[in-house]
Write an enzyme that holds these catalytic residues in place. Structure first.
Site, PDB file in Angstrom:
ATOM      1  N   GLY A  31      14.683  -4.072   3.079  1.00  0.00           N
ATOM      2  CA  GLY A  31      14.247  -4.330   4.442  1.00  0.00           C
ATOM      3  C   GLY A  31      15.141  -3.646   5.457  1.00  0.00           C
ATOM      4  N   LYS A  32      14.526  -3.228   6.575  1.00  0.00           N
ATOM      5  CA  LYS A  32      15.271  -2.611   7.663  1.00  0.00           C
ATOM      6  C   LYS A  32      14.778  -3.158   8.988  1.00  0.00           C
ATOM      7  CE  LYS A  32      16.384   1.845   5.503  1.00  0.00           C
ATOM      8  NZ  LYS A  32      16.304   3.325   5.650  1.00  0.00           N
ATOM      9  N   GLY A  33      15.671  -3.176   9.967  1.00  0.00           N
ATOM     10  CA  GLY A  33      15.300  -3.639  11.296  1.00  0.00           C
ATOM     11  C   GLY A  33      16.313  -3.156  12.304  1.00  0.00           C
ATOM     12  N   PHE A  35      18.709  -4.734  13.456  1.00  0.00           N
ATOM     13  CA  PHE A  35      20.035  -5.259  13.123  1.00  0.00           C
ATOM     14  C   PHE A  35      20.749  -4.403  12.089  1.00  0.00           C
ATOM     15  CE2 PHE A  35      16.932  -7.053  10.253  1.00  0.00           C
ATOM     16  CZ  PHE A  35      17.507  -6.844   9.015  1.00  0.00           C
ATOM     17  N   GLY A  36      19.988  -3.704  11.215  1.00  0.00           N
ATOM     18  CA  GLY A  36      20.579  -2.972  10.110  1.00  0.00           C
ATOM     19  C   GLY A  36      19.653  -2.980   8.909  1.00  0.00           C
ATOM     20  N   VAL A  38      18.874  -4.540   4.692  1.00  0.00           N
ATOM     21  CA  VAL A  38      19.101  -5.589   3.703  1.00  0.00           C
ATOM     22  C   VAL A  38      18.884  -4.994   2.317  1.00  0.00           C
ATOM     23  CG1 VAL A  38      18.368  -7.842   2.838  1.00  0.00           C
ATOM     24  CG2 VAL A  38      18.366  -7.392   5.297  1.00  0.00           C
ATOM     25  N   LYS A  50      23.503  -7.804   3.455  1.00  0.00           N
ATOM     26  CA  LYS A  50      23.052  -7.234   4.719  1.00  0.00           C
ATOM     27  C   LYS A  50      24.110  -6.256   5.221  1.00  0.00           C
ATOM     28  CE  LYS A  50      21.023  -9.902   7.759  1.00  0.00           C
ATOM     29  NZ  LYS A  50      20.788 -10.887   8.863  1.00  0.00           N
ATOM     30  N   ASP A 151      19.568 -20.192  20.565  1.00  0.00           N
ATOM     31  CA  ASP A 151      18.547 -19.146  20.447  1.00  0.00           C
ATOM     32  C   ASP A 151      17.490 -19.552  19.417  1.00  0.00           C
ATOM     33  OD1 ASP A 151      17.300 -16.783  21.109  1.00  0.00           O
ATOM     34  OD2 ASP A 151      18.539 -15.525  19.813  1.00  0.00           O
TER      35      ASP A 151
END
Length: 309
Positions: A31-33, A35-36, A38, A50, A151
């Protein structure tokens, strides 16, 4: 905070962690986003690593704080745990060893539910009630430990698909509950008192966000979008009471137009979205309401009050 040994930090395919006498080697990217990235952990399907590029010293401090909470101070089935942390100063990158969630964010689930007509509406509603109770459990635990998340939103709830299991994530903005820490968070879920730097922020800011999350969960839109109302912002503090009145009127109207299986959650949402923070029910009380008022025909087993401790 103790740092483990990091091997071949310049090549993510060869990063290893040592934790409790075991070595964990990074696997494929899953996974990517923003944030960075995984990565899986070789031979350990229940864990992930992560990889987060550090953008600034403040960013690094937020990550450190989250790891301190989720690795050392918080241990609860509805809060995502981390186990190890390593900072590669050469590449300005942080590696974190987490438990793995086989699923996606609650926000993704809401989008999927809202864009389809479910063939088994009661089964889908059972999922929503089940997740709502679990979020309340995790939030209650966080508050009993003396922390405010600041949050809470569907993006920060991960949901394991089978068995259905929710976990609160992203504690970078969390603080001891007696500290006033400014705005932060997401404006669609932010409590109105966060706009006033002089107003003390307590657990109640999370309870407002919980009300917004529950509305989004059961109605597939944010409360502001559904009521066609502008979200709170610092430039229009004076009209917050007017905006709040419109939201309340919209909820009252939905009480008479929504199907009973959904309408019965609206009184709780209305109480959570009160302007006076002292009048909002606690996460413990919210869980009790959901457990007591869940419609018949929902097949998930309700949690007892002992699960809140």
């Amino acid at each position: 905070m103790r740092l483990s040994n990091l091997i071949h930090a310049d090549d993510s395919d060869h990063v290893s962690f040592c934790h409790n006498g075991h070595t964990y080697r990074i696997g494929e990217c899953i996974g990517k986003g923003g944030f960075g990235s995984v990565f899986s952990v070789l031979g350990k399907p229940q864990l992930v690593i992560k990889k987060i590029p550090i953008k600034s010293s403040q960013h690094y401090q937020l990550i450190q704080k989250e790891i301190e909470l989720t690795r050392v101070r918080l241990n609860h089935p509805f809060i995502l745990r981390s186990f190890e942390f390593q900072y590669d100063s050469g590449n300005q990158t942080v590696y974190i060893l987490y438990e793995r969630i086989q699923g996606s964010s609650l926000y993704t689930h809401i989008q999927q539910w809202g864009s389809n007509q479910p063939p088994l509406p009661n089964a889908w509603l059972a999922c929503q009630w089940h997740i709502a109770r679990q979020v309340c459990c995790g939030l209650h635990y966080l508050h009993t430990q003396g922390f405010t998340h600041r949050d809470i939103k569907p993006h920060n709830i991960m949901v394991q698909n089978s068995p259905l299991h929710a976990k609160i994530i992203d504690f970078g903005l969390s603080h001891p509950s007696h500290e006033n820490r400014g705005l932060g968070g997401s404006k669609t879920y932010n409590a109105p008192e966060k706009l006033d730097p002089a107003y003390p922020q307590t657990h109640a800011v999370d309870l407002w966000s919980l009300g917004c999350l529950l509305f989004h969960l059961f109605f597939y839109k944010t409360i502001f979008s559904h009521s066609k109302t502008t979200a709170f912002n610092k430039k229009e503090i004076a009209i917050i009471p007017t905006i709040h009145r419109r939201i309340t009127q919209h909820i009252d109207a939905l009480l008479t137009t929504s199907k009973p299986e959904v309408a019965c959650v609206l009184p709780l949402i209305r109480h959570l979205l009160q302007l006076d923070p002292n009048q909002r029910p606690s996460a413990h009380e919210a869980h009790g309401y959901l457990q007591h008022n869940q419609p018949s025909g929902m097949h998930y087993t309700a949690f007892s009050s002992s699960d809140l401790h």
